[in-house]
Design an enzyme around this catalytic site. Sequence first.
Site, PDB file in Angstrom:
ATOM      1  N   LYS A   1      23.879  40.508   8.370  1.00  0.00           N
ATOM      2  CA  LYS A   1      24.214  40.549   9.804  1.00  0.00           C
ATOM      3  C   LYS A   1      25.412  39.643  10.082  1.00  0.00           C
ATOM      4  CE  LYS A   1      22.620  43.238  10.833  1.00  0.00           C
ATOM      5  NZ  LYS A   1      21.782  44.391  10.608  1.00  0.00           N
TER       6      LYS A   1
ATOM      7  N   LYS B   1      28.836  53.385  12.039  1.00  0.00           N
ATOM      8  CA  LYS B   1      27.386  53.378  12.197  1.00  0.00           C
ATOM      9  C   LYS B   1      26.691  54.359  11.260  1.00  0.00           C
ATOM     10  CE  LYS B   1      23.625  52.243  14.438  1.00  0.00           C
ATOM     11  NZ  LYS B   1      23.074  50.947  14.022  1.00  0.00           N
TER      12      LYS B   1
ATOM     13  N   CYS C   1      32.830  59.329  11.597  1.00  0.00           N
ATOM     14  CA  CYS C   1      33.674  60.111  12.505  1.00  0.00           C
ATOM     15  C   CYS C   1      32.768  60.778  13.543  1.00  0.00           C
ATOM     16  CB  CYS C   1      34.488  61.199  11.836  1.00  0.00           C
ATOM     17  SG  CYS C   1      35.591  60.605  10.561  1.00  0.00           S
TER      18      CYS C   1
ATOM     19  N   TRP D   1      36.862  57.514  11.278  1.00  0.00           N
ATOM     20  CA  TRP D   1      36.641  56.429  10.327  1.00  0.00           C
ATOM     21  C   TRP D   1      37.294  56.920   9.042  1.00  0.00           C
ATOM     22  CZ3 TRP D   1      34.295  55.621   5.574  1.00  0.00           C
ATOM     23  CH2 TRP D   1      34.058  54.295   5.234  1.00  0.00           C
TER      24      TRP D   1
ATOM     25  N   ASN E   1      34.210  66.118  10.460  1.00  0.00           N
ATOM     26  CA  ASN E   1      33.507  64.918  10.012  1.00  0.00           C
ATOM     27  C   ASN E   1      32.918  65.262   8.649  1.00  0.00           C
ATOM     28  OD1 ASN E   1      31.814  62.682   9.690  1.00  0.00           O
ATOM     29  ND2 ASN E   1      30.185  63.602  10.930  1.00  0.00           N
ATOM     30  N   GLY E   2      33.315  64.533   7.617  1.00  0.00           N
ATOM     31  CA  GLY E   2      32.826  64.829   6.267  1.00  0.00           C
ATOM     32  C   GLY E   2      33.974  64.710   5.273  1.00  0.00           C
TER      33      GLY E   2
ATOM     34  N   ARG F   1      30.759  55.719  15.719  1.00  0.00           N
ATOM     35  CA  ARG F   1      30.801  56.420  14.431  1.00  0.00           C
ATOM     36  C   ARG F   1      32.119  56.208  13.688  1.00  0.00           C
ATOM     37  NH1 ARG F   1      26.864  60.320  14.176  1.00  0.00           N
ATOM     38  NH2 ARG F   1      28.039  61.425  12.594  1.00  0.00           N
TER      39      ARG F   1
ATOM     40  N   GLU G   1      19.009  40.043   4.880  1.00  0.00           N
ATOM     41  CA  GLU G   1      19.362  40.708   6.127  1.00  0.00           C
ATOM     42  C   GLU G   1      20.140  39.760   7.062  1.00  0.00           C
ATOM     43  OE1 GLU G   1      19.618  43.538   7.218  1.00  0.00           O
ATOM     44  OE2 GLU G   1      19.520  43.429   9.395  1.00  0.00           O
TER      45      GLU G   1
ATOM     46  N   GLU H   1      28.762  41.085   8.490  1.00  0.00           N
ATOM     47  CA  GLU H   1      29.354  42.315   9.007  1.00  0.00           C
ATOM     48  C   GLU H   1      29.966  42.159  10.387  1.00  0.00           C
ATOM     49  OE1 GLU H   1      26.699  45.663   9.469  1.00  0.00           O
ATOM     50  OE2 GLU H   1      25.014  44.358   9.902  1.00  0.00           O
TER      51      GLU H   1
ATOM     52  N   HIS I   1      19.090  28.257 -10.249  1.00  0.00           N
ATOM     53  CA  HIS I   1      19.593  29.058 -11.375  1.00  0.00           C
ATOM     54  C   HIS I   1      21.056  29.445 -11.175  1.00  0.00           C
ATOM     55  CE1 HIS I   1      15.609  29.225 -13.060  1.00  0.00           C
ATOM     56  NE2 HIS I   1      15.144  29.535 -11.862  1.00  0.00           N
TER      57      HIS I   1
END
Length: 612
Positions: A489, A607, A2, A74, A100-101, A27, A485, A492, A508
């Site tokens: 990428k 983010k 947020c 968010w 925000n929180g 955010r 990674e 997402e 395996h």
Amino acid sequence: MCGIVGYIGNREASGILLDGLHRLEYRGYDSAGLAVVDGKQIKRVRVQGKVAALASKLKQEPLSGSSGIAHTRWATHGAPSEANAHPHCDDKGRVYVVHNGIVENYAPLKQELQQEGHVFSSETDTEVIAHLISKFLDENTPLELAVKKVLKLIKGTYALLVIAVAEPGKIVAARQSSPLRLGVGQDEFIIASDASAIANYTKQLITLGDGEVAVITRAGYTISELHGEVDLDKDIEEIDWNLDEAGKGDFPHYMLKEIFEQPEAIKNSLRGRLLVEDGQAVLGGLRQVEDRLRKIKRLHLIACGTAYHAALVGEYMLEEYANVPTEVCVASEFRYRKAILDPETEAVLVISQSGETADTLAAVKEAKEKGLLTLGIVNVVGSSIAQATEAGIYNHVGPEIGVASTKAFTSQLTVLALLTLFLGRQRNMSLVIGKRIAEELKALPLKIEKILAGSQLISQLAKKYVRVNNFYYVGRKYNYPIALEGALKLKEISYIHAEGAPAGELKHGPLAMIDSNFPALFIIPQDSVYEKNVSNLEEVRTRGAKLLAIATAGDNRLAGLADEVLYIPKTLEMLTPILSVVPLQLLAYQLAISLDRDVDKPRNLAKSVTVE
Ligand code: F6R
């Protein structure tokens, strides 16, 4: 997550708030809203969706007034909807709040308020804050006191901005574990989750600390502690980057801009830190703990997501070249593990671009509690993790806005290489090896430029593979974390399923999935495990999979084995991840674009992850 922004001054607030929201949208972007003080009333406009939708609605319903608060969300409690969008107010419309929180104990507080007759209009945890402030606010209790009373009742995290009809010329702000910065302008103040929403108006910044409450009017501001009354004398810092760095420039997306910024970003991370002739790294941020670091017998690297992948590469570097036993742990696991730690000989190093990731910050607190030396590799100057750690190294790559981390990642790897040099030379590393690492580090920006110059090829490749639903990314040793990674990428931002695997693990289990529609991408530079990787690649080829490879320039053997080969320049084995990840970033970007995805704002992500 947020983003919040507030303005008080002599200009129309709504345009400034909207501009701030646009810059904070990375955010969170599932709903947005703002509230402006118009004379003796507060008026609010909210939407489900992005800030652009809020801007359109504001054209229909303009808000006038020179102070206000705004939010881009968010969702945590309550689905994205207009009713759950901030600002929230109490049922009498006296108090408006952006937050925000998370208010962890909101349920019992809400129940109590409902029993007293309060009527709630959202499913959010935030709304209880507005109701409680309204309950405490009266002629004898100014807004800041009512806010402080409420903050003593709630448990959790917050960056909070509050306005009230009864005190139209005032914004009260408070912070606990979520970032908040106050921009001090000429007769105006902007308070926001991060400096990018402020930098257009002033470069003078104050970072609010945990447990601090600010009262801002047109005439000035005061900052005090939640449990104290004395005004604090806070330092004003100067922002040392300009807003162009936070804009998209000529690029269609922040992510692409940030991928292309990597040569410059690495130069900035290295600036003033390499003594090539001495084979040394100069890390000013570690000077005060240099002697303690000589005695360290084990390092714990802790991070989340992409930063965790950087830590995995760091483990290989530090063990192979610095001789420091290293363990890596995901931050959300570290805080709940009963890690066996020795404060005399061990240290914790956290890695975080934002410096605000809740789990990483909690790991720092846990390590400090256990008496360990805490270090950080952080990009955002003055962020919570930068402040909480005892010493550290800044990345200095400027703001990273795209949700998918790119330039911060290659910088984290660069800084880990510098740290390896630093700790290695404190121990057994020879001058010759030190010089070699330093020379190769210095050469990296030019090598990345070469890879970027071939980006056209990657966009053609993406068109060929755009209908594929699954990918394996495979690597070994230094490039195993790059397989993780690369897969992250891709997932997402394109929503194509991808998994990263260590090359030796394929047989395996994962090999069972391989067929002609399930391609494997091998990261296979000419390094100490090259031959082993070629054997693994052959095993996959035999089973009919399409094969892509990231290989060292001039490796003609692979051209005969893989369907597609992307080349990276030769470098020292430990630095290959800094090069091999670049084509993977571009491939993820191009596949996402071909699928028409919103790469800078992928679904369900934000983010800065300031919740557990
Ligand atoms: C992925 C990504 C995330 C972050 C993670 C940690 O592209 O960006 O996985 O790496 O959320 O964030 P920081 O580094 O800010 O602690």
